[in-house]
Design an enzyme around this catalytic site. Structure first.
Site, short mmCIF file in Angstrom:
data_model
loop_
_atom_site.label_atom_id
_atom_site.label_comp_id
_atom_site.label_asym_id
_atom_site.label_seq_id
_atom_site.Cartn_x
_atom_site.Cartn_y
_atom_site.Cartn_z
N ASP A 1 -10.90 10.02 13.12
CA ASP A 1 -10.93 9.66 11.69
C ASP A 1 -11.36 8.20 11.54
O ASP A 1 -10.81 7.46 10.73
CB ASP A 1 -9.54 9.89 11.08
N LYS B 1 5.82 0.08 7.61
CA LYS B 1 5.56 1.43 7.06
C LYS B 1 6.89 2.14 6.99
O LYS B 1 7.61 2.21 7.99
CB LYS B 1 4.64 2.20 7.98
N GLY C 1 0.84 -1.20 0.00
CA GLY C 1 0.00 0.00 0.00
C GLY C 1 0.87 1.24 0.00
O GLY C 1 2.08 1.16 0.01
N ALA C 2 0.14 2.37 -0.05
CA ALA C 2 0.87 3.64 -0.03
C ALA C 2 0.38 4.45 1.14
O ALA C 2 -0.83 4.65 1.31
CB ALA C 2 0.62 4.39 -1.33
N GLY C 3 1.31 4.87 1.97
CA GLY C 3 0.95 5.70 3.12
C GLY C 3 1.35 7.12 2.85
O GLY C 3 1.95 7.43 1.82
N GLU C 4 1.00 8.00 3.79
CA GLU C 4 1.31 9.43 3.62
C GLU C 4 2.81 9.69 3.56
O GLU C 4 3.29 10.52 2.82
CB GLU C 4 0.63 10.17 4.79
N PHE C 5 3.57 8.90 4.35
CA PHE C 5 5.00 9.19 4.46
C PHE C 5 5.87 8.30 3.58
O PHE C 5 7.08 8.48 3.52
CB PHE C 5 5.45 9.04 5.92
N GLY C 6 5.28 7.29 3.00
CA GLY C 6 6.08 6.39 2.16
C GLY C 6 5.31 5.12 1.92
O GLY C 6 4.12 5.00 2.27
N GLU C 7 6.00 4.15 1.32
CA GLU C 7 5.30 2.91 0.99
C GLU C 7 5.02 2.08 2.22
O GLU C 7 5.73 2.16 3.22
CB GLU C 7 6.19 2.09 0.04
P1 AMP Z 1 -1.97 3.75 6.03
O1 AMP Z 1 -0.85 4.70 5.73
O2 AMP Z 1 -1.95 3.23 7.41
O3 AMP Z 1 -3.31 4.33 5.65
O4 AMP Z 1 -1.74 2.48 5.06
C1 AMP Z 1 -1.90 2.51 3.67
C2 AMP Z 1 -2.39 1.17 3.16
O5 AMP Z 1 -1.44 0.14 3.45
C3 AMP Z 1 -3.68 0.69 3.84
O6 AMP Z 1 -4.81 1.17 3.20
C4 AMP Z 1 -3.56 -0.83 3.72
O7 AMP Z 1 -4.02 -1.26 2.46
C5 AMP Z 1 -2.07 -1.07 3.80
N1 AMP Z 1 -1.69 -1.41 5.19
C6 AMP Z 1 -1.32 -0.57 6.18
N2 AMP Z 1 -1.05 -1.24 7.31
C7 AMP Z 1 -1.25 -2.53 7.03
C8 AMP Z 1 -1.14 -3.74 7.80
N3 AMP Z 1 -0.78 -3.72 9.08
N4 AMP Z 1 -1.42 -4.89 7.21
C9 AMP Z 1 -1.80 -4.93 5.92
N5 AMP Z 1 -1.92 -3.84 5.14
C10 AMP Z 1 -1.66 -2.66 5.70
#
Ligand code: AMP
Length: 991
Positions: free
Chosen positions: A754, A661, A636-642
């Site tokens: 949120d 993360k 997935g993609a988070g705010e700060f990185g992959e």
């Molecule tokens: P987030 O930055 O926490 O919103 O994470 C971005 C995306 O990464 C999420 O929408 C999930 O699809 C995936 N993700 C984050 N944390 C997890 C985790 N603990 N297990 C599986 N996928 C995750």
């Protein structure tokens, strides 16, 4: 003997036979089409034609009468037996009248040469036609060589002796055109070279497009062009009282037909089209613009007395606002708002009221508030100063409530709430308002704003300050918090009843940060801003004697505290505190790492209270060596990185998959702090429905947060992927897990802000866990978050109204969001409020509309959602109540059998406001259709009754005026209007 011989002997009677044999119909002057104009018609000439024949014995004029005794002029020649005939017949001068293309229609008979055995060698069956142009009448006979030949004419039908005997005459008609003509007139000439011809009629004409009125424009008679394929473009002239946007034009064809009209004229304002003319509107009707097709009846409460009006005048007492369209009814200012109530909370007042009984027929009502402070003399009051704040504002309020804050405590106020609409300004200075008298309560004191440094020694600093500007009561004591700069987690608090204090036990040459707050019976005010003062490097002058005991106590306290702090640090996370009395007016407490708390009570600690965030992260998260982690894939993609996944191998532990993360390269210090803040929060939680933190990697790059791995990813995507795949019990199980995680969070005092299906993660056992703990930055990076009018980003669709309006985020606002998550789960990831805009969502929720029950949703779950969406936040269920209810449902699945009433979920419209039990009429059309009177929709709207507010004011006469003429219909509609008025009065219906 041949008949022709006898003709030659008796030419007149012979010719007479020819002509009188013609059928009447063939010779009768038929009506000429209106697009032809005759220049010459030999049949209509009464006297001799007077054409010139040469030689003289060639063409011969024979005058006869038909059976009506109308003269017939014919020219005949029949020199078939003689050689070398060249007989010319020249017409008079024919004026062209401006035509450039002229037609010649000839009617003639011709003798068949075969029927003349003796003359076969010389007999001809054709003749020639010529023309000669001239600007004036010729005095001489025109020379043959001057003529221009038009054509040789042959007969389609020729006749024999036999035909004569049978009394059948064969009349030929031939038409030729000539042009382009350039002179004023011309002559025609007929040349006979030995035929037996009777020229019965010659008609010369031109064609024109006759004058016509088309699209309210007059196009004049237009002579066609000189060319047979020419189209002449002609401009029209607008008829009386009409105007044109584009000049109207038409095209006149060579055949005299009007083609391709372009543009049109429109009747001027005050006039309408009738049979190609513009007629003035009758009294009682108006037409505002040229563009409207017809005059309209004056809208309600307006009239005209004259003809040709462009607008209607308002009846006395009614007005038209500056921007009101002419077809809108005249309206009145509203009456005063009703049933105003106030709700005092310390120095804030929530004012609420009901809309005025009389809206004046308009929808643009707004409200304004005037605040007055009442002094000891109740007859005198002064306007509240600029320090008072109004939310969302003081004027132009659309909703019936306003929050007034920053009032003085224990003070009497008068509020006037006034209703105005788009015509109120026309009726000034009459004000229609409702008055409220309010007394404010106790309130915490305002901030201490002025703090001064007194004498500073190497181990102490004397401070003094001013009482807060608004103490809001009697100040019972002050609290002075101080700590060495950059050491915020270890601070000291002194309490004092005076406005001065000496902080001691300080280190020499060190900067200390001070903050002061005041306390009244209403509680503590906020801490002042930070003031930084430095201790002296030298030994200060000897202290006052009275202060010595304080120093002694402080030293003892310091030693005891040090022991306690050390003990706490060794035993676990936080330390306790110690209190030591210095003097009856002062009290001193030391803190380390966070808030004062009792052992065993779990309280969430905001990592932002740590000056150094890396300290917080190491307090709550375990440092993991990067070599223990292998990044295998991006999930997935988070705010700060992959966000990645991969195995974690901790020494002495079994390898297992984790989510990783990462903080992307090139981050700023703030980004690093915000990134790790999530770990600092997550690390404080320990619950099966809260995402579990394994640890962090901060000592090497990239910086990472390691959490348990959730195989099914985020809940919203998971539900969409598996639409309709789960049993209700499975869905309720997921909801139960989320509620349980939220119960845990609210118990620790953490407000998520949120909560949404996208922020819930699902593992392979369908266990749902709450995730995404990023304090305010959570909202910054949530794509759903939108800026509100007060600044700050909020995921509108998931957020409780008080959190949107006042930023009042509490566990109760998390409950609202939980209700939305329930709806997302039960509708398998449907987007709440579909494609409605955020603004519309806010408005709809404010007006008490709620999401309808999802399809196949058990009624009891929908009821729970609706409870979570109670406007009053204290009426919403608590998370522990939600968990117990869901537990009960899981134990008793029968209770989930009853599904939501289909009318609640039929459409994707929001459900009606719960506070209203009567129907809401949305349009005049709905209302009329509803009682099977749909046939009047058009007339109602045309007469200006476009809203139900206007309809509610209609009289029987109005009904008749709009065209409801049947008594039965009048009765039916009138009684519905009457019923509506009653409902309006008792508030059970609204527009
Ligand atoms: P987030 O930055 O926490 O919103 O994470 C971005 C995306 O990464 C999420 O929408 C999930 O699809 C995936 N993700 C984050 N944390 C997890 C985790 N603990 N297990 C599986 N996928 C995750």
């Amino acid at each position: 003997m041949f008949a022709l011989w006898s003709c030659t002997r008796r030419p007149v009677s012979c010719t007479k036979v020819w002509v009188s044999l013609l059928t009447l119909a063939a010779l009768r002057t038929s009506a000429i089409p209106n697009n032809e104009v005759n220049l010459l018609d030999s049949r209509s000439v009464v006297d001799d034609l007077g054409w010139i024949a040469y030689p003289k014995n060639g063409w011969e004029e024979i005058g006869e009468v038909d059976e009506n005794y109308s003269p017939i002029h014919t020219y005949q020649v029949c020199k078939v037996m003689e050689h070398n005939q060249n007989n010319w017949l020249q017409t008079n001068w024919i004026l062209t009248e401006g035509a450039q293309r002229v037609f010649v229609e000839l009617k003639f008979t011709l003798r068949d040469c075969n029927s003349l055995p003796g003359g076969l060698g010389t007999c001809k069956e054709t003749f020639n036609i010529f023309y000669f142009e001239s600007n004036e009448k010729q005095e001489r006979v025109i020379r043959e060589s001057d003529y221009v030949k038009i054509d040789t004419i042959a007969a389609d039908e020729s006749f024999t002796e036999l035909d004569l005997g049978d009394r059948v005459m064969k009349l030929n008609t031939e038409v030729r055109d000539l042009g382009p003509l350039t002179k004023k007139g011309f002559y025609l000439a007929f040349q006979d070279v030995g035929a037996c011809i009777a020229l019965v009629s010659v008609r010369v004409f031109y064609k024109k497009c006759p004058a016509v009125v088309k699209n309210l424009a007059l196009f004049p008679d237009t002579i066609t062009g000189s060319d047979s394929s020419q189209l002449l473009e002609v401009s029209g002239i607008c008829v009386n009282m009409s105007v044109a946007e584009d000049l109207p034009r038409m095209h006149c064809s060579a055949e005299g037909e009007w083609l391709v009209p372009i543009g049109k004229c429109m009747c001027q304002p005050g006039y309408e089209e009738q049979n190609g003319t513009c007629q003035a509107c009758r009294p009682g009707f108006f037409k505002a613009s040229a563009q409207s097709p017809s005059c309209n009846k004056c809208p309600p409460h307006s009239f005209t007395r004259a003809e040709g009006c462009t607008s209607c005048q308002c009846e006395p007492g009614y007005y038209r606002g500056g921007s009101d369209p002419d077809n809108m009814a005249c309206t009145k200012p509203p009456s005063a708002p009703r049933n105003a109530i106030s709700n005092v909370n310390e120095t804030s007042v929530l004012l609420e009221w009901a809309p005025p009984a009389e809206t004046g027929g308009r929808r643009d009502i707004s409200y304004s508030v005037v605040c007055r402070k009442v002094g000891s003399d109740p007859w005198r009051s002064e306007e509240c100063g600029g320090h008072v704040r109004y939310l969302p504002g003081r004027t132009g309020l659309r909703n019936c409530s306003v929050m007034v804050t920053d009032l003085l405590a224990h003070t009497n106020y008068t509020f006037e709430v006034e209703a105005v609409n788009g015509v109120s300004y026309l009726v000034a200075p009459v004000r229609r308002f409702v008055t409220l008298n309010v007394t404010t309560n106790q309130a915490a004191p305002s901030l201490v704003s002025v703090v001064k440094k007194g004498r500073a020694a190497k181990d102490s600093i004397a401070l003094s300050w001013k009482e807060p500007e608004r103490p809001n009561g009697i100040i019972l004591e002050y609290e002075i918090k101080y700590f060495e700069k950059d050491q915020e987690t270890s601070y000291t608090i002194i309490k004092s009843k005076e406005t001065e204090v000496i902080a001691d036990g300080l280190r020499p040459s060190s900067v200390y940060v001070f903050q002061i707050r005041a306390r009244t019976s209403a509680g503590y005010g906020g801490f002042s801003q930070r003031f930084e003062f430095e201790t002296s490097p030298y030994l200060a002058a000897s202290r006052d004697q009275g202060q010595l005991p304080i120093v002694a106590v402080a030293v003892i306290v310091g030693v005891v505290l040090l022991a306690l702090v050390t003990g706490f640090l060794l035993s676990g996370r936080r330390c306790g505190y110690s209190i030591a009395k210095q003097d009856p007016d002062e009290e001193k407490m030391h803190f380390h790492s966070g808030l004062l708390q009792l052992p065993g009570v779990r309280t969430y600690i905001d990592p932002h209270t740590y000056e150094d965030p890396s300290q917080a992260v190491h307090e709550f998260a375990k440092e993991i060596d990067a070599s223990c982690i292998t990044i295998e894939r991006v999930i997935g993609a988070g705010e700060f990185g992959e966000v990645c996944s991969g195995p974690l191998r901790l020494p002495g532990k079994r390898e297992f998959t984790v989510a990783i993360k990462t903080l992307k390269a090139g981050y700023t210090e703030k980004q690093r702090r915000d990134f790790l803040a999530e770990a600092s929060i997550m690390g404080q939680f320990d619950h099966p429905n809260i995402i579990h933190l394994e640890g962090v990697v901060t000592k090497s790059k990239p910086v990472m947060i390691i959490t348990e791995y959730m195989e099914n990813g985020s809940l919203d995507t998971f539900l969409k992927k598996n639409d309709g795949q789960f049993t209700v019990i499975q869905l309720v199980g997921m909801l139960r897990g989320i509620a349980s995680g939220m119960r845990y969070l609210s118990d620790t005092g953490f407000v998520h802000r949120d909560l949404a299906a996208r922020n819930i993660l699902v593992n392979s056992n369908l266990v749902c866990k709450v995730s995404d703990f990023g304090l305010s930055r959570v909202l910054e990076d949530d794509p759903e978050a939108a800026y509100t009018t007060r600044g700050g980003k909020i995921p509108i669709r998931w957020t409780a109204p008080e959190a949107i309006t006042f930023r009042k985020f509490t566990s109760a606002s998390d409950v609202w969001s939980y209700g939305i998550v329930m709806w997302e789960v039960m509708s398998y990831g449907e987007r709440p409020y579909w494609e409605m805009s955020n603004q519309d969502v806010i408005k709809a929720v404010e007006e008490n509309y709620r999401l309808p029950g999802p399809m196949d949703c058990p009624a009891v779950l929908y009821q729970l959602m609706m409870d979570c969406w109670q406007k009053e936040r204290n009426s919403r269920p608590k998370f522990d109540e939600i968990v117990s209810l869901l537990d009960k449902l899981i134990r008793n699945p029968i209770s989930l059998k009853t599904l939501v009433n289909s009318s609640d979920r039929e459409s994707n419209l929001l459900v009606e406001p719960r506070s209203l039990d009567g129907p809401i009429f949305q349009s005049v059309e709905d209302w009329l259709e509803g009682m099977k009177m749909g046939r009047y929709v058009e007339t109602f709207v045309e007469s200006g009754y476009t809203t139900m507010e206007l309809v509610a004011q209609m009289t029987l006469d109005d009904l008749r005026r709009v065209g409801v003429s049947l008594a039965g219909h009048q009765k039916k509609i009138a009684s519905s209007i009457q019923e509506m008025r009653v409902q309006l009065m008792n508030g059970s219906v609204t527009f």
